[in-house]
Design a protein around this motif. Structure first.
Motif, PDB file in Angstrom:
ATOM      1  N   SER A  11       0.826  -1.208   0.000  1.00 17.62           N
ATOM      2  CA  SER A  11       0.000   0.000   0.000  1.00 17.62           C
ATOM      3  C   SER A  11       0.864   1.263   0.000  1.00 17.62           C
ATOM      4  CB  SER A  11      -0.918   0.028   1.225  1.00 17.62           C
ATOM      5  OG  SER A  11      -0.131   0.030   2.400  1.00 17.62           O
ATOM      6  N   GLY A  12       2.143   1.090   0.314  1.00 11.32           N
ATOM      7  CA  GLY A  12       3.044   2.243   0.366  1.00 11.32           C
ATOM      8  C   GLY A  12       3.179   2.809   1.770  1.00 11.32           C
ATOM      9  N   LYS A  13       2.719   2.062   2.766  1.00  3.98           N
ATOM     10  CA  LYS A  13       2.747   2.630   4.133  1.00  3.98           C
ATOM     11  C   LYS A  13       4.168   2.886   4.625  1.00  3.98           C
ATOM     12  CE  LYS A  13       1.997  -1.845   6.245  1.00  3.98           C
ATOM     13  NZ  LYS A  13       3.396  -2.213   6.521  1.00  3.98           N
ATOM     14  N   GLY A  14       5.109   2.004   4.272  1.00  2.40           N
ATOM     15  CA  GLY A  14       6.497   2.205   4.707  1.00  2.40           C
ATOM     16  C   GLY A  14       7.095   3.465   4.087  1.00  2.40           C
ATOM     17  N   THR A  15       6.825   3.652   2.808  1.00  2.00           N
ATOM     18  CA  THR A  15       7.325   4.830   2.090  1.00  2.00           C
ATOM     19  C   THR A  15       6.732   6.107   2.684  1.00  2.00           C
ATOM     20  OG1 THR A  15       7.374   3.519   0.085  1.00  2.00           O
ATOM     21  CG2 THR A  15       7.426   5.906  -0.205  1.00  2.00           C
ATOM     22  N   GLN A  16       5.433   6.091   2.920  1.00  2.00           N
ATOM     23  CA  GLN A  16       4.782   7.288   3.469  1.00  2.00           C
ATOM     24  C   GLN A  16       5.234   7.533   4.907  1.00  2.00           C
ATOM     25  OE1 GLN A  16       3.093   9.437   1.708  1.00  2.00           O
ATOM     26  NE2 GLN A  16       3.109   8.206  -0.157  1.00  2.00           N
ATOM     27  N   ALA A  17       5.420   6.457   5.664  1.00  2.00           N
ATOM     28  CA  ALA A  17       5.876   6.617   7.045  1.00  2.00           C
ATOM     29  C   ALA A  17       7.229   7.329   7.063  1.00  2.00           C
ATOM     30  CB  ALA A  17       5.974   5.260   7.740  1.00  2.00           C
ATOM     31  N   ALA A  18       8.111   6.961   6.107  1.00  2.00           N
ATOM     32  CA  ALA A  18       9.436   7.582   6.053  1.00  2.00           C
ATOM     33  C   ALA A  18       9.310   9.086   5.771  1.00  2.00           C
ATOM     34  CB  ALA A  18      10.286   6.902   4.978  1.00  2.00           C
ATOM     35  N   LEU A  19       8.360   9.462   4.924  1.00  2.00           N
ATOM     36  CA  LEU A  19       8.170  10.889   4.624  1.00  2.00           C
ATOM     37  C   LEU A  19       7.604  11.638   5.830  1.00  2.00           C
ATOM     38  CD1 LEU A  19       6.699  10.631   0.999  1.00  2.00           C
ATOM     39  CD2 LEU A  19       8.979  11.423   1.675  1.00  2.00           C
ATOM     40  N   ILE A  20       6.682  10.995   6.522  1.00  4.57           N
ATOM     41  CA  ILE A  20       6.059  11.636   7.690  1.00  4.57           C
ATOM     42  C   ILE A  20       7.097  11.877   8.797  1.00  4.57           C
ATOM     43  CG2 ILE A  20       4.321  11.385   9.512  1.00  4.57           C
ATOM     44  CD1 ILE A  20       2.737   9.587   7.493  1.00  4.57           C
ATOM     45  N   VAL A  21       7.938  10.878   9.054  1.00  8.26           N
ATOM     46  CA  VAL A  21       8.922  11.050  10.143  1.00  8.26           C
ATOM     47  C   VAL A  21       9.896  12.171   9.820  1.00  8.26           C
ATOM     48  CG1 VAL A  21       8.909   8.694  11.043  1.00  8.26           C
ATOM     49  CG2 VAL A  21      10.529   9.275   9.302  1.00  8.26           C
ATOM     50  N   LYS A  22      10.216  12.307   8.528  1.00  5.98           N
ATOM     51  CA  LYS A  22      11.142  13.360   8.130  1.00  5.98           C
ATOM     52  C   LYS A  22      10.531  14.727   8.418  1.00  5.98           C
ATOM     53  CE  LYS A  22      13.548  14.179   4.024  1.00  5.98           C
ATOM     54  NZ  LYS A  22      13.595  13.816   2.609  1.00  5.98           N
ATOM     55  N   GLU A  23       9.273  14.822   8.064  1.00 11.89           N
ATOM     56  CA  GLU A  23       8.585  16.108   8.204  1.00 11.89           C
ATOM     57  C   GLU A  23       8.310  16.445   9.674  1.00 11.89           C
ATOM     58  OE1 GLU A  23       7.126  17.446   5.120  1.00 11.89           O
ATOM     59  OE2 GLU A  23       5.653  18.850   5.905  1.00 11.89           O
ATOM     60  N   LEU A  24       7.916  15.465  10.437  1.00  9.26           N
ATOM     61  CA  LEU A  24       7.499  15.729  11.819  1.00  9.26           C
ATOM     62  C   LEU A  24       8.565  15.362  12.853  1.00  9.26           C
ATOM     63  CD1 LEU A  24       3.783  14.502  11.759  1.00  9.26           C
ATOM     64  CD2 LEU A  24       4.629  16.847  11.593  1.00  9.26           C
ATOM     65  N   ASP A  25       9.708  14.878  12.356  1.00 11.04           N
ATOM     66  CA  ASP A  25      10.799  14.521  13.256  1.00 11.04           C
ATOM     67  C   ASP A  25      10.379  13.463  14.279  1.00 11.04           C
ATOM     68  OD1 ASP A  25      13.395  14.758  13.772  1.00 11.04           O
ATOM     69  OD2 ASP A  25      13.264  16.514  15.079  1.00 11.04           O
ATOM     70  N   LEU A  26       9.781  12.416  13.784  1.00 10.72           N
ATOM     71  CA  LEU A  26       9.339  11.330  14.661  1.00 10.72           C
ATOM     72  C   LEU A  26      10.292  10.141  14.516  1.00 10.72           C
ATOM     73  CD1 LEU A  26       5.525  11.382  13.735  1.00 10.72           C
ATOM     74  CD2 LEU A  26       6.629  12.500  15.679  1.00 10.72           C
ATOM     75  N   ASP A  27      10.074   9.149  15.356  1.00  9.17           N
ATOM     76  CA  ASP A  27      10.843   7.920  15.306  1.00  9.17           C
ATOM     77  C   ASP A  27      10.056   6.934  14.424  1.00  9.17           C
ATOM     78  OD1 ASP A  27      12.735   6.116  16.008  1.00  9.17           O
ATOM     79  OD2 ASP A  27      12.068   5.873  18.087  1.00  9.17           O
ATOM     80  N   HIS A  28      10.698   6.362  13.413  1.00 13.58           N
ATOM     81  CA  HIS A  28      10.017   5.400  12.525  1.00 13.58           C
ATOM     82  C   HIS A  28      10.253   3.985  13.052  1.00 13.58           C
ATOM     83  CE1 HIS A  28       9.438   3.908   8.080  1.00 13.58           C
ATOM     84  NE2 HIS A  28       8.625   3.320   8.911  1.00 13.58           N
ATOM     85  N   ILE A  29       9.204   3.356  13.522  1.00 12.93           N
ATOM     86  CA  ILE A  29       9.354   2.006  14.061  1.00 12.93           C
ATOM     87  C   ILE A  29       8.584   1.030  13.187  1.00 12.93           C
ATOM     88  CG2 ILE A  29       9.029   0.523  16.066  1.00 12.93           C
ATOM     89  CD1 ILE A  29       9.116   3.008  17.832  1.00 12.93           C
ATOM     90  N   SER A  30       9.308   0.209  12.433  1.00 12.85           N
ATOM     91  CA  SER A  30       8.699  -0.775  11.537  1.00 12.85           C
ATOM     92  C   SER A  30       8.952  -2.169  12.086  1.00 12.85           C
ATOM     93  CB  SER A  30       9.297  -0.636  10.131  1.00 12.85           C
ATOM     94  OG  SER A  30       9.202  -1.855   9.419  1.00 12.85           O
ATOM     95  N   THR A  31       7.902  -2.889  12.418  1.00 11.95           N
ATOM     96  CA  THR A  31       8.116  -4.237  12.958  1.00 11.95           C
ATOM     97  C   THR A  31       8.677  -5.158  11.872  1.00 11.95           C
ATOM     98  OG1 THR A  31       5.735  -4.636  12.686  1.00 11.95           O
ATOM     99  CG2 THR A  31       6.532  -4.196  14.902  1.00 11.95           C
ATOM    100  N   GLY A  32       8.330  -4.902  10.605  1.00 16.82           N
ATOM    101  CA  GLY A  32       8.920  -5.681   9.514  1.00 16.82           C
ATOM    102  C   GLY A  32      10.439  -5.493   9.511  1.00 16.82           C
ATOM    103  N   ASP A  33      10.898  -4.240   9.675  1.00 16.23           N
ATOM    104  CA  ASP A  33      12.340  -3.965   9.707  1.00 16.23           C
ATOM    105  C   ASP A  33      12.988  -4.592  10.938  1.00 16.23           C
ATOM    106  OD1 ASP A  33      12.170  -2.571   7.358  1.00 16.23           O
ATOM    107  OD2 ASP A  33      12.359  -0.576   8.263  1.00 16.23           O
TER     108      ASP A  33
END
Ligand code: ADP
Length: 190
Positions: A11-33
């Motif tokens: 669905s692109g959730k990982g890609t979008q999550a990466a963009l969101i964390v960049k913009e909002l300075d959040l921690d990206h936590i992916s259980t797949g990763d």
């Protein structure tokens, strides 16, 4: 902000999550990763996880929750986006309990909607580029089935809590991101 991002495989959730964390300075936590890192380490847990992932099934709640808790505790206070978790109702409830204990409840659940045809095409493309061992056709089919059976109910779970937003996941990465910006009320024009 503390966000859960959801969407079918591809669905692109990982890609979008990466963009969101960049913009909002959040921690990206992916259980797949987290799981792929455990697999790469070659630990006993990783070996066990790999067999399950290669079938397109869900790794046991205990294992994933353990990895997640460890990761959450090592993160800062800046907020986070959870990508790939929760994937079933039991995980959603366990997450609520865990985050309550940490005093950091989920504030936003974001669902990216895409149709199945598009997802299959995207994953075929990714398979050619990245060579992920769970991107074979048979495994992808099973991942989609597991998603429909076990993960889709989690969307309703967050809807009932009144914190669910949905965006359409078709179009370019940038188009989808603009929709997400709108939903999360991120200011700015980049
Ligand atoms: P995708 O969303 O494309 O399936 P992920 O990287 O999120 O990719 O997940 C890959 C695989 O890792 C899943 O098919 C599953 O086997 C395992 N996995 C990831 N997150 C979880 C989770 N929360 N619970 C159980 N298994 C998980």
């Amino acid at each position: 902000m503390r966000i859960v991002i959801m969407g079918a495989p591809g669905s692109g959730k990982g890609t979008q999550a990466a963009l969101i964390v960049k913009e909002l300075d959040l921690d990206h936590i992916s259980t797949g990763d987290l799981l792929r890192a455990a697999v790469a380490e070659g630990s006993k847990l990783g070996l066990k996880a790999k067999q399950v992932m290669d079938r397109g099934e869900l790794v046991s709640d205990d294992i994933v929750l353990g990895l997640l808790e460890q990761r959450l505790r090592s993160g800062g206070d800046a907020g986070f986006i959870l990508d790939g978790f929760p994937r079933n109702i039991a995980q959603a409830k366990a997450l609520d309990t865990l985050l309550e204990r940490l005093g950091q409840p989920v504030e936003e659940a974001l669902q990216i909607d895409v149709d199945e045809e598009q997802v299959v095409q995207r994953i075929a493309k990714r398979a050619a580029l990245e060579g992920r061992s769970d991107d074979t056709e048979e495994t992808v089919r099973n991942r989609l089935k597991v998603y429909a059976d076990q993960t889709a109910p989690v969307v309703d779970y967050y809807a009932h809590k009144g914190i669910l937003s949905r965006v359409l996941g078709d179009g370019s990465i940038e188009e989808v991101f603009q929709r997400i910006r709108g939903v999360l009320q991120i200011q700015g024009d980049s």
